[in-house]
Design a protein around this motif. Sequence first.
Motif, PDB file in Angstrom:
ATOM      1  N   LEU A   1       0.822  -1.208   0.000  1.00 53.18           N
ATOM      2  CA  LEU A   1       0.000   0.000   0.000  1.00 53.18           C
ATOM      3  C   LEU A   1       0.859   1.262   0.000  1.00 53.18           C
ATOM      4  O   LEU A   1       0.504   2.260  -0.628  1.00 53.18           O
ATOM      5  CB  LEU A   1      -0.942  -0.010   1.204  1.00 53.18           C
ATOM      6  CG  LEU A   1      -2.100   0.987   1.173  1.00 53.18           C
ATOM      7  CD1 LEU A   1      -2.855   0.935  -0.146  1.00 53.18           C
ATOM      8  CD2 LEU A   1      -3.050   0.702   2.335  1.00 53.18           C
TER       9      LEU A   1
ATOM     10  N   GLN B   1     -11.109  -2.187  -5.058  1.00 53.05           N
ATOM     11  CA  GLN B   1     -10.541  -2.962  -3.952  1.00 53.05           C
ATOM     12  C   GLN B   1      -9.750  -2.087  -2.976  1.00 53.05           C
ATOM     13  O   GLN B   1      -9.609  -2.441  -1.800  1.00 53.05           O
ATOM     14  CB  GLN B   1      -9.629  -4.058  -4.520  1.00 53.05           C
ATOM     15  CG  GLN B   1     -10.352  -5.155  -5.264  1.00 53.05           C
ATOM     16  CD  GLN B   1     -11.240  -5.981  -4.369  1.00 53.05           C
ATOM     17  OE1 GLN B   1     -10.839  -6.387  -3.277  1.00 53.05           O
ATOM     18  NE2 GLN B   1     -12.468  -6.233  -4.797  1.00 53.05           N
ATOM     19  N   THR B   2      -9.243  -0.965  -3.437  1.00 49.35           N
ATOM     20  CA  THR B   2      -8.438  -0.079  -2.580  1.00 49.35           C
ATOM     21  C   THR B   2      -9.223   1.142  -2.094  1.00 49.35           C
ATOM     22  O   THR B   2      -8.666   2.006  -1.415  1.00 49.35           O
ATOM     23  CB  THR B   2      -7.192   0.409  -3.335  1.00 49.35           C
ATOM     24  OG1 THR B   2      -7.593   1.039  -4.569  1.00 49.35           O
ATOM     25  CG2 THR B   2      -6.255  -0.751  -3.647  1.00 49.35           C
TER      26      THR B   2
ATOM     27  N   HIS C   1      -8.991   2.726   1.377  1.00 48.79           N
ATOM     28  CA  HIS C   1      -7.763   3.454   1.722  1.00 48.79           C
ATOM     29  C   HIS C   1      -7.899   4.951   1.463  1.00 48.79           C
ATOM     30  O   HIS C   1      -7.442   5.765   2.268  1.00 48.79           O
ATOM     31  CB  HIS C   1      -6.590   2.893   0.917  1.00 48.79           C
ATOM     32  CG  HIS C   1      -5.316   3.669   1.064  1.00 48.79           C
ATOM     33  ND1 HIS C   1      -4.627   3.778   2.252  1.00 48.79           N
ATOM     34  CD2 HIS C   1      -4.596   4.397   0.159  1.00 48.79           C
ATOM     35  CE1 HIS C   1      -3.547   4.515   2.086  1.00 48.79           C
ATOM     36  NE2 HIS C   1      -3.509   4.914   0.821  1.00 48.79           N
TER      37      HIS C   1
ATOM     38  N   TRP D   1      -5.480   9.901  -5.177  1.00 44.51           N
ATOM     39  CA  TRP D   1      -6.031   8.642  -5.684  1.00 44.51           C
ATOM     40  C   TRP D   1      -7.218   8.894  -6.613  1.00 44.51           C
ATOM     41  O   TRP D   1      -7.306   8.280  -7.678  1.00 44.51           O
ATOM     42  CB  TRP D   1      -6.459   7.745  -4.516  1.00 44.51           C
ATOM     43  CG  TRP D   1      -5.337   7.015  -3.854  1.00 44.51           C
ATOM     44  CD1 TRP D   1      -4.389   7.539  -3.033  1.00 44.51           C
ATOM     45  CD2 TRP D   1      -5.041   5.620  -3.975  1.00 44.51           C
ATOM     46  NE1 TRP D   1      -3.526   6.554  -2.611  1.00 44.51           N
ATOM     47  CE2 TRP D   1      -3.903   5.371  -3.168  1.00 44.51           C
ATOM     48  CE3 TRP D   1      -5.627   4.567  -4.651  1.00 44.51           C
ATOM     49  CZ2 TRP D   1      -3.335   4.104  -3.051  1.00 44.51           C
ATOM     50  CZ3 TRP D   1      -5.075   3.294  -4.542  1.00 44.51           C
ATOM     51  CH2 TRP D   1      -3.934   3.070  -3.750  1.00 44.51           C
TER      52      TRP D   1
ATOM     53  N   ASP E   1      -6.206   0.429   6.456  1.00 47.99           N
ATOM     54  CA  ASP E   1      -5.196  -0.037   5.507  1.00 47.99           C
ATOM     55  C   ASP E   1      -4.854  -1.509   5.666  1.00 47.99           C
ATOM     56  O   ASP E   1      -4.331  -2.126   4.738  1.00 47.99           O
ATOM     57  CB  ASP E   1      -3.921   0.795   5.658  1.00 47.99           C
ATOM     58  CG  ASP E   1      -4.109   2.230   5.177  1.00 47.99           C
ATOM     59  OD1 ASP E   1      -5.151   2.501   4.542  1.00 47.99           O
ATOM     60  OD2 ASP E   1      -3.228   3.064   5.449  1.00 47.99           O
TER      61      ASP E   1
ATOM     62  N   VAL F   1      -6.974  -3.389   3.185  1.00 48.30           N
ATOM     63  CA  VAL F   1      -6.562  -3.068   1.819  1.00 48.30           C
ATOM     64  C   VAL F   1      -5.215  -3.701   1.498  1.00 48.30           C
ATOM     65  O   VAL F   1      -4.983  -4.175   0.383  1.00 48.30           O
ATOM     66  CB  VAL F   1      -6.516  -1.541   1.613  1.00 48.30           C
ATOM     67  CG1 VAL F   1      -6.066  -1.203   0.196  1.00 48.30           C
ATOM     68  CG2 VAL F   1      -7.877  -0.921   1.887  1.00 48.30           C
ATOM     69  N   GLU F   2      -4.318  -3.740   2.468  1.00 50.45           N
ATOM     70  CA  GLU F   2      -3.005  -4.359   2.264  1.00 50.45           C
ATOM     71  C   GLU F   2      -3.150  -5.836   1.903  1.00 50.45           C
ATOM     72  O   GLU F   2      -2.468  -6.347   1.006  1.00 50.45           O
ATOM     73  CB  GLU F   2      -2.144  -4.202   3.520  1.00 50.45           C
ATOM     74  CG  GLU F   2      -0.794  -4.902   3.474  1.00 50.45           C
ATOM     75  CD  GLU F   2       0.199  -4.273   2.517  1.00 50.45           C
ATOM     76  OE1 GLU F   2       1.250  -4.901   2.269  1.00 50.45           O
ATOM     77  OE2 GLU F   2      -0.068  -3.172   2.007  1.00 50.45           O
TER      78      GLU F   2
ATOM     79  N   MET G   1      -4.299  -6.102  -1.648  1.00 48.17           N
ATOM     80  CA  MET G   1      -3.251  -5.799  -2.612  1.00 48.17           C
ATOM     81  C   MET G   1      -2.267  -6.956  -2.753  1.00 48.17           C
ATOM     82  O   MET G   1      -1.737  -7.211  -3.835  1.00 48.17           O
ATOM     83  CB  MET G   1      -2.519  -4.516  -2.218  1.00 48.17           C
ATOM     84  CG  MET G   1      -3.371  -3.274  -2.387  1.00 48.17           C
ATOM     85  SD  MET G   1      -2.379  -1.776  -2.450  1.00 48.17           S
ATOM     86  CE  MET G   1      -1.451  -2.046  -3.946  1.00 48.17           C
TER      87      MET G   1
END
Length: 349
Positions: A106, A164-165, A168, A182, A273, A276-277, A280
């Motif tokens: 991330l 998906q992010t 964040h 972003w 995060d 989200v991490e 990813m």
Amino acid sequence: MCGADGSNEDRHAAELLDQNGVRAILLIHGTFAGNDIAGLVREIARFSPVSARRIRELGKRWLDDFVGEIGNYTEDFAGELSRRLGGDSSPTKVHCFQWSGENHHLGRADAVMSLIEKIDSICDSEVSGNRVLIWAHSHGGNVVAMLSQIVGADRTDMESFFKQTRLHYHSPTFDKVDLSAWQRVKDRLLSRDGFPALDVATFGTPLRYRWHRQICPKLLHFIQHRVVDAEHPTKAVLPQSPQDVYRATAGDYVQHLGIAGTDFLPSIFAWRDWLVERRMGTMFEPTARRRDVWKKLKLGRRASCDGATLLVDYSFADNPWYGKLFGHGVYTMHQWLPFHLREITERFY
């Protein structure tokens, strides 16, 4: 080696860059040489971008004063490279790009958003459709690799990435975007306006992400390497003692050790995060498992599957052991700038 006084090799390199339309060189530092290695300033940026920018500038200035050029691209290094290419009169301008330096997916993705905007701003003011050359140290190279995958993705995959992010950069509490870069990059990429060609040289970049070769058609990796296993001369060998680490006996140990499964977790203050991490990791390293790290380390693979890899035995005759940074800090030192400039321009252009 060529000198800073405008040698024939310097002039030849400058001419090659000019003839091939390279109008900008971007220097990108790696992990732990950034301005927010713990991710705390990003949390401040959600509420006060101006304060966060000031903290980052101050933090990076302090780090540069303390670390210098060991594993770190400094403004002095950028100035030296610019002088070799002709200074203000050169059509090829040199820029430093700064990012947090966090050691996880991330943190690199956050750098990708800023890097895309940086490249766009350079293109608008300088490049006019020509090429951008990137020198990236350590995980700075993986920032560019991730960028190539995101920019080169089809619309469906790109939309999936930003979905998906979303947690964040979009606040679930106040229903607003709190990391505006972003959203700007998302809108820019989904508009499909195209993206400039990126020629990339990496230095000590650990083997992590694949590269999208249409986005990065010219790709070269420099790796500090010394032969320890005569039967497998290109194999990276794990250190057998602290002295091996200090002396960089087998070369760049950080490049060898920084493989998938060695990332840190995001800041404990950034609960959003963590989820989200994980997402990813599934997107960019779907087959990576922490329990496989030791097995992969013993394989000792140096060369990337993408682009060309140069295994180089750098000399440390005039440097104390801490200048090596375990074989990882040599690439950004002034003394090797002429060698890198010559190799990159000759091999690319």
